[in-house]
Structure formats: structure tokens, C-alpha cells
Design a protein around this motif. Structure first.
Motif, PDB file in Angstrom:
ATOM      1  N   ALA A 113      14.369 -31.674 -67.077  1.00 11.54           N
ATOM      2  CA  ALA A 113      15.530 -31.090 -66.413  1.00 11.54           C
ATOM      3  C   ALA A 113      16.062 -29.884 -67.190  1.00 11.54           C
ATOM      4  CB  ALA A 113      16.623 -32.154 -66.261  1.00 11.54           C
ATOM      5  N   VAL A 114      16.128 -30.017 -68.507  1.00 16.64           N
ATOM      6  CA  VAL A 114      16.671 -28.935 -69.326  1.00 16.64           C
ATOM      7  C   VAL A 114      15.723 -27.739 -69.350  1.00 16.64           C
ATOM      8  CG1 VAL A 114      17.338 -28.285 -71.668  1.00 16.64           C
ATOM      9  CG2 VAL A 114      18.062 -30.483 -70.725  1.00 16.64           C
ATOM     10  N   GLU A 148      19.782 -34.728 -62.080  1.00 17.91           N
ATOM     11  CA  GLU A 148      18.392 -34.254 -62.054  1.00 17.91           C
ATOM     12  C   GLU A 148      17.486 -35.199 -62.831  1.00 17.91           C
ATOM     13  OE1 GLU A 148      19.637 -29.493 -62.044  1.00 17.91           O
ATOM     14  OE2 GLU A 148      18.921 -30.491 -63.865  1.00 17.91           O
ATOM     15  N   ARG A 149      17.962 -35.646 -63.958  1.00 15.43           N
ATOM     16  CA  ARG A 149      17.163 -36.526 -64.817  1.00 15.43           C
ATOM     17  C   ARG A 149      16.922 -37.873 -64.151  1.00 15.43           C
ATOM     18  NH1 ARG A 149      19.017 -38.085 -70.954  1.00 15.43           N
ATOM     19  NH2 ARG A 149      17.112 -39.133 -71.619  1.00 15.43           N
ATOM     20  N   LEU A 150      17.965 -38.477 -63.594  1.00 15.66           N
ATOM     21  CA  LEU A 150      17.819 -39.792 -62.978  1.00 15.66           C
ATOM     22  C   LEU A 150      16.915 -39.736 -61.758  1.00 15.66           C
ATOM     23  CD1 LEU A 150      21.436 -41.278 -63.209  1.00 15.66           C
ATOM     24  CD2 LEU A 150      19.387 -42.012 -64.445  1.00 15.66           C
ATOM     25  N   VAL A 157       9.853 -35.067 -63.308  1.00 17.39           N
ATOM     26  CA  VAL A 157       8.864 -36.026 -62.805  1.00 17.39           C
ATOM     27  C   VAL A 157       7.550 -35.877 -63.569  1.00 17.39           C
ATOM     28  CG1 VAL A 157       7.443 -36.658 -60.813  1.00 17.39           C
ATOM     29  CG2 VAL A 157       9.884 -36.228 -60.515  1.00 17.39           C
ATOM     30  N   LEU A 158       7.100 -34.647 -63.743  1.00 15.41           N
ATOM     31  CA  LEU A 158       5.828 -34.412 -64.427  1.00 15.41           C
ATOM     32  C   LEU A 158       5.849 -34.928 -65.870  1.00 15.41           C
ATOM     33  CD1 LEU A 158       4.851 -30.830 -63.200  1.00 15.41           C
ATOM     34  CD2 LEU A 158       3.841 -33.015 -62.528  1.00 15.41           C
ATOM     35  N   ILE A 159       6.979 -34.763 -66.546  1.00 13.76           N
ATOM     36  CA  ILE A 159       7.062 -35.198 -67.936  1.00 13.76           C
ATOM     37  C   ILE A 159       7.169 -36.718 -68.033  1.00 13.76           C
ATOM     38  CG2 ILE A 159       8.529 -35.149 -69.986  1.00 13.76           C
ATOM     39  CD1 ILE A 159       9.094 -32.260 -69.484  1.00 13.76           C
ATOM     40  N   ALA A 160       7.929 -37.344 -67.129  1.00 11.27           N
ATOM     41  CA  ALA A 160       8.145 -38.792 -67.201  1.00 11.27           C
ATOM     42  C   ALA A 160       7.022 -39.586 -66.550  1.00 11.27           C
ATOM     43  CB  ALA A 160       9.475 -39.149 -66.532  1.00 11.27           C
ATOM     44  N   PHE A 161       6.211 -38.938 -65.743  1.00  9.63           N
ATOM     45  CA  PHE A 161       5.191 -39.641 -64.958  1.00  9.63           C
ATOM     46  C   PHE A 161       4.091 -40.244 -65.826  1.00  9.63           C
ATOM     47  CE2 PHE A 161       1.214 -39.405 -62.433  1.00  9.63           C
ATOM     48  CZ  PHE A 161       1.560 -40.289 -61.431  1.00  9.63           C
ATOM     49  N   PHE A 162       3.606 -39.492 -66.804  1.00  9.17           N
ATOM     50  CA  PHE A 162       2.439 -39.911 -67.577  1.00  9.17           C
ATOM     51  C   PHE A 162       2.670 -41.213 -68.352  1.00  9.17           C
ATOM     52  CE2 PHE A 162      -0.632 -39.599 -71.094  1.00  9.17           C
ATOM     53  CZ  PHE A 162      -1.806 -39.414 -70.369  1.00  9.17           C
ATOM     54  N   VAL A 209      13.426 -41.744 -61.439  1.00  9.64           N
ATOM     55  CA  VAL A 209      13.171 -42.725 -60.372  1.00  9.64           C
ATOM     56  C   VAL A 209      11.906 -42.363 -59.602  1.00  9.64           C
ATOM     57  CG1 VAL A 209      14.050 -43.644 -58.189  1.00  9.64           C
ATOM     58  CG2 VAL A 209      15.575 -43.427 -60.156  1.00  9.64           C
ATOM     59  N   ILE A 210      11.745 -41.097 -59.278  1.00 11.19           N
ATOM     60  CA  ILE A 210      10.538 -40.669 -58.556  1.00 11.19           C
ATOM     61  C   ILE A 210       9.300 -40.892 -59.428  1.00 11.19           C
ATOM     62  CG2 ILE A 210       9.332 -38.684 -57.560  1.00 11.19           C
ATOM     63  CD1 ILE A 210      12.060 -37.556 -56.789  1.00 11.19           C
ATOM     64  N   ALA A 211       9.399 -40.578 -60.701  1.00 14.63           N
ATOM     65  CA  ALA A 211       8.260 -40.770 -61.611  1.00 14.63           C
ATOM     66  C   ALA A 211       7.879 -42.242 -61.699  1.00 14.63           C
ATOM     67  CB  ALA A 211       8.600 -40.223 -62.993  1.00 14.63           C
ATOM     68  N   VAL A 212       8.863 -43.132 -61.741  1.00 13.09           N
ATOM     69  CA  VAL A 212       8.575 -44.567 -61.819  1.00 13.09           C
ATOM     70  C   VAL A 212       7.910 -45.052 -60.545  1.00 13.09           C
ATOM     71  CG1 VAL A 212       9.626 -46.863 -61.959  1.00 13.09           C
ATOM     72  CG2 VAL A 212      10.432 -45.031 -63.463  1.00 13.09           C
TER      73      VAL A 212
END
Length: 267
Positions: free
Chosen positions: A198-199, A70-72, A134-139, A76-79
Motif C-alpha cells: 500500500a505504501v 488499502e492494506r486490509l 495483494v502481490l506482496i501478501a499473496f506469496f 483479504v483478497i490475497a488470503v
């Protein structure tokens, strides 16, 4: 006869400090448990936690793989979406003003507050966990990429235009390579934050994953399992962070060497 400069092996004080800090934390943990300063059901001993890690390795591996996947995927989508959005924002001031407000609003909204909505909309499957990741890693990806694309030397852009380079050539040859150091800084932040998404999703609604393991252990007052889940989760984060660092050194050796030069001594 000229004497050749003698160089000694680079030494990294920051790396040593990190290792000492980790060892100190584990030593403090062991002292607290051995001295019985707190009850074992509050802080289990390192030995009890290690017994869980070894005795239930298969169980933890199964749930660790779910969270890692889930994390990976979220990362990847966020990047991909973040880099594309950053490029559009840099080349269009209208899009930048509009999209930046949306991004800021999405960032300040607590993810734990909107996670139940995603579960209602998308169900109890993997989709809401990936979306929150995605929302957390996107910014951080978007912000670092925009900063990198705007940090290009204006004289380089003027020179490129004078020599008749097309916009896409300027982007590929000048803007994008110059933005990579900033992008990798954002990637390191994003890859560590992706697990949070994810968590959080697993806390809200799931029947697998490390978040589910921790939630079940907390409900059963099984602190050794809870600590084991936290350790595995942290280890996954460290491994992925190191992978991003290795990728940076391989793709940007000049930047990595320059950054580390302040921590080395050469004679």
C-alpha cells in the motif's frame, strides 16, 4: 495424603525480551536527541514527534485510515485467492508446476519497479495500491498453505480413503484443519507485508495515505512528521499482527498452547 502439584503463573521470556527491546530503542532515541549527537532536522526528539502526533492527530488519522483500508482489502483478497490457488495446486500437479513458476516470477520482481505501471494502467485511485498489496501478501499465503496441505500424515489420508470418505470430506475433516497452523504462520507474514504494498503504491502516485504523508514530509524536511508517520504505520502493523495472533489462539488453542509451552514453567 497426597500433595497437589503447585503451578505458578506462566512466564514468557520472549515477550519480556520484546518489550525490553522496544524500550531500549526509545531510550536510545531519547539519548541521541537529548545529547544533540545529530541535528534535530535529521533525528527529531521524541517530544517533537509526540507534539506532531497529538497536534495533528486528525490529519494523521485521516491518512492512516486510507492506508489501513488499502492494506486490509489487499490482505483479504490475497488470503482468499492464495488459499484457493494453494488447494488447486495441491490437487493438480500440472497446475502446481505452471502456477508455481508464475508465482515465483511475480515475487522476485521488485514491486517498486512495477508500481508505476499499475498507476498508468489503473490510475491514481485506490486500485493500484490494493493490487500491489495483494502481490506482496499473496506469496507467503500460498506457500504456507501448500506446505500445510502437504504436511498431512499419509496414514490419516489412507485411513480416510479406507473408511470411504469422499475427497471433499477428507479435505474438510483432515487436510484443511491440519494446514491451519501453517496458514496462520503465513498470515502473520502477509499482514505485515501488505502495508508495504500500500505504501509503495502511495509513494508512486497518491494524494492521501501514510505513504503520501511520509513523502511530503521528506520533501519538506519535516522529520518530526516523517517520524510520526513511521510510528503510526508501525503501530498499525503491530495491531494487525496481534489480531491475527488472537485469531490463531481462538481457532487453534491446541496449537497455540503447544507452541507456548516451551516458554512456560510448571511445577
Amino acid at each position: 495424603m497426597t500433595s497437589r502439584p503447585c503451578s505458578r503463573r506462566p512466564h514468557h521470556p520472549a515477550g519480556d525480551a520484546r518489550e525490553v527491546g522496544v524500550l531500549a530503542c526509545f531510550a536510545l532515541w531519547w539519548v541521541i536527541a537529548a545529547a544533540e549527537l545529530v541535528e534535530p532536522y535529521i533525528v527529531p526528539s521524541p517530544g517533537a514527534t509526540l507534539d506532531v502526533l497529538t497536534g495533528k492527530a486528525g490529519y494523521l488519522w485521516q491518512h492512516s485510515w486510507v492506508t489501513t483500508y488499502e492494506r486490509l482489502l489487499g490482505f483479504v483478497i490475497a488470503v482468499a485467492v492464495g488459499v484457493f490457488s494453494a488447494v488447486v495446486m495441491v490437487y493438480s500437479s500440472t497446475v502446481e508446476r505452471t502456477l508455481y513458476l508464475i508465482l515465483l516470477f511475480a515475487q522476485v520482481v521488485p514491486k517498486i519497479a512495477i508500481a508505476p505501471l499499475f498507476v498508468v494502467w489503473l490510475g491514481f485511485g485506490i486500485a493500484p495500491k490494493i493490487l500491489i498489496a495483494v502481490l506482496i501478501a499473496f506469496f507467503p499465503v500460498v506457500i504456507s498453505m501448500v506446505t500445510g496441505l502437504k504436511a498431512v500424515d499419509p496414514e490419516m489420508l489412507q485411513l480416510s480413503a479406507t473408511m470411504g470418505a469422499k475427497p471433499w470430506q477428507t479435505f474438510l475433516k483432515i487436510r484443511f484443519p491440519a494446514s491451519l497452523p501453517h496458514l496462520f504462520s503465513g498470515l502473520k507474514v502477509a499482514v505485515t507485508l501488505a502495508v508495504t504494498g500500500a505504501v509503495v503504491g502511495e509513494f508512486v502516485g497518491a494524494n492521501e495515505g501514510l505513504g503520501y504523508v511520509i513523502l511530503q514530509a521528506n520533501g519538506n524536511l519535516d522529520t518530526p512528521m516523517l517520524f510520526a508517520g513511521l510510528l503510526v504505520m508501525s503501530l498499525i502493523g503491530v495491531v494487525l499482527f496481534v489480531v491475527v495472533e488472537i485469531a490463531e489462539k481462538l481457532l487453534l488453542p491446541w496449537h497455540a498452547s503447544r507452541r507456548e509451552s516451551s516458554a512456560t514453567t510448571t511445577y
